[in-house]
Design a protein around this motif. Structure first.
Motif, mmCIF file in Angstrom:
data_model
loop_
_atom_site.group_PDB
_atom_site.id
_atom_site.type_symbol
_atom_site.label_atom_id
_atom_site.label_comp_id
_atom_site.label_asym_id
_atom_site.label_seq_id
_atom_site.Cartn_x
_atom_site.Cartn_y
_atom_site.Cartn_z
ATOM 1 N N UNK A 174 0.838 -1.198 0.000
ATOM 2 C CA UNK A 174 0.000 0.000 0.000
ATOM 3 C C UNK A 174 0.874 1.250 0.000
ATOM 4 N N UNK A 175 0.313 2.356 -0.492
ATOM 5 C CA UNK A 175 1.016 3.635 -0.397
ATOM 6 C C UNK A 175 1.301 3.907 1.067
ATOM 7 N N UNK A 176 2.512 4.354 1.371
ATOM 8 C CA UNK A 176 2.878 4.682 2.745
ATOM 9 C C UNK A 176 3.755 3.653 3.413
ATOM 10 N N UNK A 177 4.217 2.642 2.664
ATOM 11 C CA UNK A 177 5.101 1.632 3.259
ATOM 12 C C UNK A 177 6.432 2.231 3.697
ATOM 13 N N UNK A 178 6.850 3.329 3.101
ATOM 14 C CA UNK A 178 8.043 4.018 3.560
ATOM 15 C C UNK A 178 9.150 4.068 2.538
ATOM 16 N N UNK A 179 10.314 4.500 3.004
ATOM 17 C CA UNK A 179 11.510 4.639 2.173
ATOM 18 C C UNK A 179 12.723 4.176 2.967
ATOM 19 N N UNK A 180 13.735 3.755 2.228
ATOM 20 C CA UNK A 180 15.027 3.416 2.829
ATOM 21 C C UNK A 180 16.086 4.219 2.087
ATOM 22 N N UNK A 181 16.931 4.897 2.843
ATOM 23 C CA UNK A 181 18.032 5.666 2.279
ATOM 24 C C UNK A 181 19.341 5.034 2.746
ATOM 25 N N UNK A 182 20.282 4.878 1.834
ATOM 26 C CA UNK A 182 21.577 4.290 2.162
ATOM 27 C C UNK A 182 22.634 5.345 1.853
ATOM 28 N N UNK A 183 23.375 5.726 2.889
ATOM 29 C CA UNK A 183 24.327 6.828 2.775
ATOM 30 C C UNK A 183 25.726 6.370 3.186
ATOM 31 N N UNK A 184 26.753 6.872 2.520
ATOM 32 C CA UNK A 184 28.117 6.543 2.937
ATOM 33 C C UNK A 184 28.442 7.205 4.275
ATOM 34 N N UNK A 185 29.251 6.535 5.071
ATOM 35 C CA UNK A 185 29.709 7.081 6.346
ATOM 36 C C UNK A 185 31.218 7.273 6.236
ATOM 37 N N UNK A 186 31.659 8.495 6.414
ATOM 38 C CA UNK A 186 33.084 8.785 6.288
ATOM 39 C C UNK A 186 33.871 8.353 7.513
ATOM 40 N N UNK A 187 33.296 8.522 8.684
ATOM 41 C CA UNK A 187 34.025 8.189 9.907
ATOM 42 C C UNK A 187 33.037 8.009 11.048
#
Length: 123
Positions: A96-109
């Motif tokens: 259904x609409x509204x299941x969400x999002x996942x963001x994957x970001x690099x971590x420098x330190x």
């Protein structure tokens, strides 16, 4: 050098406990979780929340101006990203609409404040 990623997931409030439990079972007990509100294509989830939605979050059509969600953030080794993302999707996908999002970001330190440890040792 080990590569680290931050996974930020915005999910439905009623899925937070199952998501935390699944990640703990997989060996990822450490995370930050907080209540957030936002907007997207979803018009509201009044039937899914176990709390009273304040009038400022509701619109005149009976929907919601801002939708309550939960935001999870955890840092994992690069090779664990697929496992963690798959677990979050498995628990949270309703179709259904509204299941969400996942963001994957690099971590420098990463630095542990108490000990000064850096990198993987600080996770």
């Amino acid at each position: 050098m080990i590569s680290l990623k931050e996974i930020v997931a915005i999910i439905r409030p009623n899925k937070i406990n199952a998501t935390k439990k699944a990640l703990d079972v997989l060996g990822f007990p450490g995370m930050t979780a907080c209540k957030v509100v936002g907007r997207g294509k979803q018009k509201g989830i009044l039937g899914e929340v176990a709390f009273t939605v304040s009038p400022e979050l509701q619109n005149q059509e009976g929907g919601m101006k801002y939708v309550p969600k939960r935001m999870l953030s955890l840092v994992v080794n690069d090779q664990d990203v697929s496992l963690v993302v798959a677990a979050i999707i498995k628990i949270n996908r309703t179709g259904q609409i509204g299941d969400g999002r996942i963001f994957i970001c690099p971590v420098e330190e990463v630095v542990r404040i108490r000990t000064g440890e850096k990198g993987e040792a600080a996770i």
